[in-house]
Motif scaffolding. Structure first.
Motif, mmCIF file in Angstrom:
data_model
loop_
_atom_site.group_PDB
_atom_site.id
_atom_site.type_symbol
_atom_site.label_atom_id
_atom_site.label_comp_id
_atom_site.label_asym_id
_atom_site.label_seq_id
_atom_site.Cartn_x
_atom_site.Cartn_y
_atom_site.Cartn_z
ATOM 1 N N PHE A 25 3.079 6.723 4.634
ATOM 2 C CA PHE A 25 2.837 5.281 4.611
ATOM 3 C C PHE A 25 3.970 4.560 3.882
ATOM 4 C CE2 PHE A 25 1.207 1.527 2.416
ATOM 5 C CZ PHE A 25 0.682 0.803 3.479
ATOM 6 N N GLY A 26 4.366 5.095 2.702
ATOM 7 C CA GLY A 26 5.398 4.456 1.905
ATOM 8 C C GLY A 26 6.756 4.446 2.581
ATOM 9 N N LYS A 28 7.339 4.346 5.785
ATOM 10 C CA LYS A 28 7.322 3.360 6.860
ATOM 11 C C LYS A 28 7.335 1.937 6.311
ATOM 12 C CE LYS A 28 4.929 6.421 10.114
ATOM 13 N NZ LYS A 28 3.666 6.708 10.834
ATOM 14 N N ARG A 29 6.783 1.750 5.109
ATOM 15 C CA ARG A 29 6.713 0.405 4.538
ATOM 16 C C ARG A 29 8.004 0.029 3.803
ATOM 17 N NH1 ARG A 29 2.573 -3.165 3.170
ATOM 18 N NH2 ARG A 29 3.069 -4.602 1.480
ATOM 19 N N LEU A 30 8.500 0.938 2.953
ATOM 20 C CA LEU A 30 9.647 0.624 2.107
ATOM 21 C C LEU A 30 10.959 1.168 2.646
ATOM 22 C CD1 LEU A 30 8.099 1.431 -1.395
ATOM 23 C CD2 LEU A 30 8.363 -0.822 -0.343
ATOM 24 N N ALA A 225 11.727 -4.299 -2.672
ATOM 25 C CA ALA A 225 10.639 -3.381 -3.013
ATOM 26 C C ALA A 225 10.052 -3.690 -4.383
ATOM 27 C CB ALA A 225 11.147 -1.944 -2.969
ATOM 28 N N ASP A 228 7.297 -5.966 -4.004
ATOM 29 C CA ASP A 228 6.245 -5.513 -3.092
ATOM 30 C C ASP A 228 5.215 -4.725 -3.899
ATOM 31 O OD1 ASP A 228 4.624 -4.358 -1.177
ATOM 32 O OD2 ASP A 228 6.265 -3.747 0.136
ATOM 33 N N LYS A 230 2.158 -3.696 -3.251
ATOM 34 C CA LYS A 230 1.525 -2.588 -2.541
ATOM 35 C C LYS A 230 2.489 -1.420 -2.407
ATOM 36 C CE LYS A 230 -1.461 -1.752 1.448
ATOM 37 N NZ LYS A 230 -2.063 -2.362 2.667
ATOM 38 N N GLY A 231 3.755 -1.721 -2.112
ATOM 39 C CA GLY A 231 4.757 -0.672 -2.002
ATOM 40 C C GLY A 231 4.979 0.046 -3.320
#
Length: 306
Positions: A25-26, A28-30, A225, A228, A230-231
């Motif tokens: 997940f991380g 793909k997000r960061l 980041a 962010d 959530k990140g």
């Protein structure tokens, strides 16, 4: 308490499962490189806090110049190259298949130990390699249009996954060589040596990942980041469940049970991750996926129990 070591080992397998899912997940997000820079920073911070609490000094104790050199090399191979490949394969083929390929790491470690340390390859080790490869093949191979068998995963994702497993195995042996050069200081508990060694691995990791990030994308992704929430939360959780709690409890497990049993139970991640990957990422579970994961874990167990 009976079976305390076995229970801790199973807990470690769940911890590493959480790490794999959070890392997918991380990443793909960061982004792969940004997440790894943050992980290395957080791991260094947690290590300094641990040293301060245990030894009263935030600096890592016990490392000789030779140990530092080997651990920095281990960090370059295991973290910079290995984790880059691992997180990239998470983006391409997902954490479920990524963890399946990571069962190749004992194979790489056995070969590296044979080359560098003269450790003999037993017949059981060779059998374990073939069993592990068989399990992976069952999971990732499917019927092709023009051939009986074809790879059902993107080839670049498979290359990254295999590279990650090889680097983890080689990095493990380099860490072993480095820790053999440690000279523990007075009052330093033996279990703290791997944490001190991992500090230097993280130093190599943060330098390597930051240079890659700077050359590839500059510092803009890292600045973004930081804002962010959530990140940052995912990066923190990934660090805690992975190199911090995972390493600490894996060391604790072998104090209460045989290393072979602990290693086998901790290698169950490819099986445990099947249901969470279905719930979180809607990855379909087939009987071949389950059978392949089980056979791969059996293969890993043969490395340690043979």
């Amino acid at each position: 308490m009976n079976y305390l070591g076995e229970l801790i080992s199973i807990g470690v397998a769940f911890s590493w499962t959480a790490t794999a899912l959070l890392s997918e997940f991380g990443s793909k997000r960061l982004g792969n490189l940004t997440l790894n820079v943050l992980r290395m920073l957080f791991a260094l911070f947690f290590s300094l806090v641990l040293f301060m609490l245990v030894m009263g000094n935030p600096l890592p104790p016990g490392a000789t110049p030779e140990a530092c050199g080997w651990m920095l090399l281990s960090g370059l191979v295991g973290y910079v190259i290995g984790d880059f490949c691992l997180f990239q394969c998470y983006i391409i083929i997902g954490s479920r298949y990524g963890q399946l390929f990571m069962t190749l790491a004992p194979l790489a470690a056995a070969l590296m130990a044979w080359i560098t340390m003269g450790q003999q390859m037993t017949l059981m080790s060779v059998v374990a390699m073939f069993v592990t490869l068989l399990g992976i093949s069952i999971s990732v191979m499917g019927r092709g249009e023009h051939h009986r068998l074809s790879l059902k995963l993107p080839i670049n994702g498979v290359i990254f996954a295999v590279g990650a497993a090889l680097c983890q195995g080689v990095g493990l042996v380099l860490s072993k060589i480095g820790m053999d050069h440690y000279a523990p200081v007075a009052g330093m508990p033996e279990w703290l040596i791997p944490f001190s060694a991992n500090f230097y691995r993280c130093v190599a990791g943060i330098v390597g990942f930051f240079l890659l990030l700077y050359l590839h994308e500059g510092t803009a992704p890292l600045r973004e980041a930081v804002h962010d929430r959530k990140g940052l939360l995912v990066a923190t959780a990934t660090t805690i469940f992975g190199p911090f709690v995972g390493v600490g409890f894996s060391l604790m497990a072998v104090q209460y049970t045989a290393a072979g049993i602990a290693s086998t139970l901790m290698a169950m991640t490819p099986i445990i991750i099947l249901l969470p990957s279905y719930w979180l990422f809607h990855q379909r579970i087939t009987w071949k996926a389950v059978l392949g994961a089980v056979i791969s874990v059996v293969g890993v167990s043969l490395f340690f129990l043979g």
